[in-house]
Write an enzyme that holds these catalytic residues in place. Structure first.
Site: not given
Length: 319
Positions: A140, A168
């Site tokens: 992330y 992400k």
């Protein structure tokens, strides 16, 4: 010829809220109902215990219980990705093992925050977590919250690990992301609604969306149109989602706050937010509901054949 895009967790993923009861405790029944609804409405995967899931204010036991409950509810109908990131590598490993044991299909591992580790330390952190578990990782990259970017070269290096499979992306660097997509087999997922279509157009796998809590089908429909070669339609559909996305994600309130306000207004499980967050006021909630209803009215703009299925859930009046 471009290679097929990897999609280890599907295309349309929802960054799901963590429903709470009126007294602020975990609402696991509500979480199961919401998860089942989202999957039925087109979500390929659910990301739990992330930013939208209020992970900074839920306990380790609550996180594990949520993963177990949602996995039981959705079974093999959708991927369940559990957020396990923290500022500590040791704690992240502990959370990752607990999520794996609870049934998660993958782990969302955010850049360690506040301490701002250099790139070599970041790579070591991600590899250590990947070595400690038996399920794949989605890294992330959200420097606006963590203070540290995962640089493209670092992503290229760690992509050699067999369990580091996805990113992400909230870095707002389309060129950097495009370079990593071209040089690795990492599956990129847009983590910001405004980049869903642009990132998809340069080879991303899909999105992880907060707006999908309330409008999963319209968000997915953009990808469906693009995959079918109807790029102009994809653009038009994306534009229809922008007013709601802007109110939910760019109004000055955290997406958790706006998502829970809208879910409550349309009768889906959500409950209150936990402090230090505060609930949306009545005016904000009313504006969110109006944008939601307008999206329901406009989408799709013109059916080609046959009846148009309901794209959104039942709308209830705000009282």
């Amino acid at each position: 010829m471009p290679r097929p895009r990897p999609r280890p967790f599907g295309r349309a993923l929802c960054a799901m809220v963590t429903p709470f009861t009126s007294d602020g405790g975990p609402d696991l029944d509500g979480a199961q109902k919401l998860a089942s609804h989202l999957v039925a409405e087109g979500c390929d995967g659910l990301v739990l215990n992330g930013t939208t899931g209020e992970s900074p204010t839920t306990t380790d036991a609550e996180k594990t219980a949520l993963v177990r409950a949602v996995c039981e509810a959705v079974g093999d109908r959708a991927a369940v990705v559990a957020g396990v990131g923290s500022a500590s590598t040791r704690h992240t490993v502990e959370l990752g093992r607990a999520a794996e044991n609870a049934g998660a299909d993958g782990l969302l591992v955010v850049t360690p925050y506040y301490s701002r580790p250099p790139q070599a330390a970041l790579a070591a952190h991600f590899r250590q977590v990947a070595d400690a578990v038996g399920i794949p990782l989605m890294l992330y990259d959200i420097p606006g919250r963590t203070g540290t970017r995962i640089e493209p070269d670092t992503l290229v290096r760690v992509s050699a690990h067999p369990r580091i499979v996805a990113v992400k992306d909230c870095a707002y660097d389309l060129l950097g992301s495009s370079k990593v997509i071209a040089r690795t087999s990492l599956a990129y997922y847009s983590g910001c609604e405004e980049t869903n279509l642009p990132l998809y157009a340069v080879g991303a796998a899909g999105f992880v969306s907060t707006v999908a809590n309330a409008a999963p089908r319209p968000m997915r429909a953009v990808l469906d149109a693009f995959d079918a070669g109807r790029t102009a339609e994809a653009t038009a559909l994306n534009q229809l989602t922008l007013p709601l996305a802007e109110l939910m994600m760019a109004s000055g309130l955290p997406g958790t706050v706006t998502a829970k306000a809208l879910l409550g207004a349309i009768g889906l499980p959500a409950g209150p937010v936990r402090e230090p967050l505060q609930p949306a006021d009545r005016e904000t909630a009313g504006g969110l509901l109006a944008a939601y209803e307008e999206l329901a009215r406009l989408y799709p703009p013109a059916p080609r054949t046959g009846p148009v299925p309901a794209l959104l859930g039942p709308v209830q009046s705000w009282t």
